[in-house]
Scaffold this active site. Structure first.
Site, PDB file in Angstrom:
ATOM      1  N   THR A  15       0.812  -1.219   0.000  1.00  0.00           N
ATOM      2  CA  THR A  15       0.000   0.000   0.000  1.00  0.00           C
ATOM      3  C   THR A  15       0.840   1.262   0.000  1.00  0.00           C
ATOM      4  OG1 THR A  15      -1.744  -1.174   1.187  1.00  0.00           O
ATOM      5  CG2 THR A  15      -1.842   1.221   1.245  1.00  0.00           C
ATOM      6  N   SER A  45       1.830  -8.026  -0.671  1.00  0.00           N
ATOM      7  CA  SER A  45       2.597  -8.837   0.282  1.00  0.00           C
ATOM      8  C   SER A  45       1.973 -10.209   0.522  1.00  0.00           C
ATOM      9  CB  SER A  45       2.794  -8.099   1.609  1.00  0.00           C
ATOM     10  OG  SER A  45       1.609  -8.085   2.365  1.00  0.00           O
ATOM     11  N   SER A  46       0.734 -10.404   0.109  1.00  0.00           N
ATOM     12  CA  SER A  46       0.141 -11.750   0.193  1.00  0.00           C
ATOM     13  C   SER A  46       0.890 -12.729  -0.709  1.00  0.00           C
ATOM     14  CB  SER A  46      -1.331 -11.710  -0.225  1.00  0.00           C
ATOM     15  OG  SER A  46      -2.072 -10.891   0.654  1.00  0.00           O
ATOM     16  N   THR A  68       2.747 -20.856  21.553  1.00  0.00           N
ATOM     17  CA  THR A  68       1.399 -20.574  22.049  1.00  0.00           C
ATOM     18  C   THR A  68       0.589 -19.800  21.021  1.00  0.00           C
ATOM     19  OG1 THR A  68       0.087 -19.473  23.760  1.00  0.00           O
ATOM     20  CG2 THR A  68       2.221 -18.490  23.266  1.00  0.00           C
TER      21      THR A  68
END
Length: 342
Positions: free
Chosen positions: A15, A60-61, A278
């Site tokens: 972006t 960026s995906s 976690t």
């Protein structure tokens, strides 16, 4: 090298590099060679700025290990000509990329600062200008003609974080990132406050090493109530699978079902590296604290401690790419090598 710090701006896409076409309303890629014309404030910075862009900037995906190697190669080819590097990157996978680059650049002695924005650079209310200007300013900081920062960082919304400690937490707010288990390295307000005691120690005269071998035969599996044997078995039978990041509950807990423990035990004995992190946004894995994690510890599951999932998976790819011997893999993984865990 000139007395004025030289900064290389590397545009991968995202972006931040978009400008709105006010006639059509569509977003189009920004010409970074004309950066100083569009953002005259950059001229006030006491540094020389040069730019380089991916030939085909990406969302960026679409980031992947091959493109991490591309970023590392650009830094390698320009390492001795610049004092710092600013990588412009889409925010969605920025934490993955910053984590990966931190492992790929061993003995880094200069700043590599990732930044981006939630709104395009030409937008009236954009966060791009502040992120970009401050990221460049941080990358150009020097003390006695040496860079103040010597690690891979991420700058967003007034905070500089260690890159491999970050995670994206918000898709709409300007403060898109958090570093749940490590404080900011710097904070930008009226003054730029640098927390020098939180930085990685200087590496002396060690020569930088660029690691470009990454093994992506890895998977992330998130524990959830109802995960069943056939699903996990199918994942464990993926051909050439070498590593798994297991996102468990709380401090590293998982169901105590016999089938689950036996399946993981068999996979580990066959050479699969299983890392426990976690799924909580903050905190650390502490296997053995509860009965529900004792079995995982006994069968040889690796503790990711307080690593983010982004750091855990990229570290796995990095160590597998280095072909670390199986008998020392667990020990090395559980050791902090770039400040990624406490």
């Amino acid at each position: 090298m000139s007395e004025q710090p030289a900064i290389l701006l590397i545009y991968t896409g995202g972006t931040i590099g978009m400008m709105k076409d006010f006639e059509t309303g569509a977003l189009k890629a920004f010409n970074f060679s004309k950066l100083l014309q569009k953002i005259p404030e950059l001229k006030q910075l006491d540094c020389r700025i040069e730019t380089i862009s991916f030939e085909n900037p990406i969302d960026s995906s679409n980031m992947n290990p091959q493109k991490w190697v591309k970023i590392a190669t650009i830094i390698e080819n320009n390492y001795h000509d610049f004092d710092g590097f600013v990588v412009l990157h889409g925010s969605d996978t920025m934490s993955y990329s910053a984590s990966a680059l931190s492992f790929m650049l061993e003995n880094l002695a200069k700043p590599v600062v990732f930044t981006g924005s939630q709104l395009p650079i030409g937008d009236l209310r954009t966060d791009a200008k502040e992120n970009l200007i401050t990221a460049i300013q941080i990358a150009s900081l020097q003390h006695k003609n040496k860079p103040v920062i010597n690690e891979v960082c991420l700058y967003f919304e007034y905070k500089l974080y260690r890159g491999n400690r970050t995670t994206k937490i918000n898709a709409e707010h300007f403060n898109a990132f958090a570093s749940p288990n490590y404080p900011p390295l710097a904070e930008s307000g009226v003054h730029l406050k640098i927390n020098n005691d939180l930085m990685l120690p200087k590496n002396g005269s060690k020569k930088i090493i660029f690691h470009k071998e990454l093994d992506d035969n890895v998977v992330i599996v998130k524990m959830f109530p109802g995960i069943n044997e056939s699903v996990l078995s199918a994942i464990l039978q993926i051909p050439n699978l070498k590593g798994m990041v297991l996102e468990t509950y709380g401090s590293g807990n998982a169901p105590t079902d016999e089938w689950l423990i036996l399946a993981l035990k068999k996979a580990i004995k066959s050479g699969l590296h299983v890392v426990n992190v976690t799924q909580c946004s903050g905190g650390s894995v502490s296997m053995g604290q509860y009965e529900t994690s004792t079995s995982l510890k006994k069968i040889g599951v690796i503790s990711g401690k307080d690593s983010t999932t982004e750091a855990a998976i990229s570290k796995l790819m990095y160590l597998l790419g280095q072909q670390v011997a199986p008998n020392v893999f667990k020990t090395i993984y559980e050791t902090s090598i770039r400040g990624e865990l406490s």
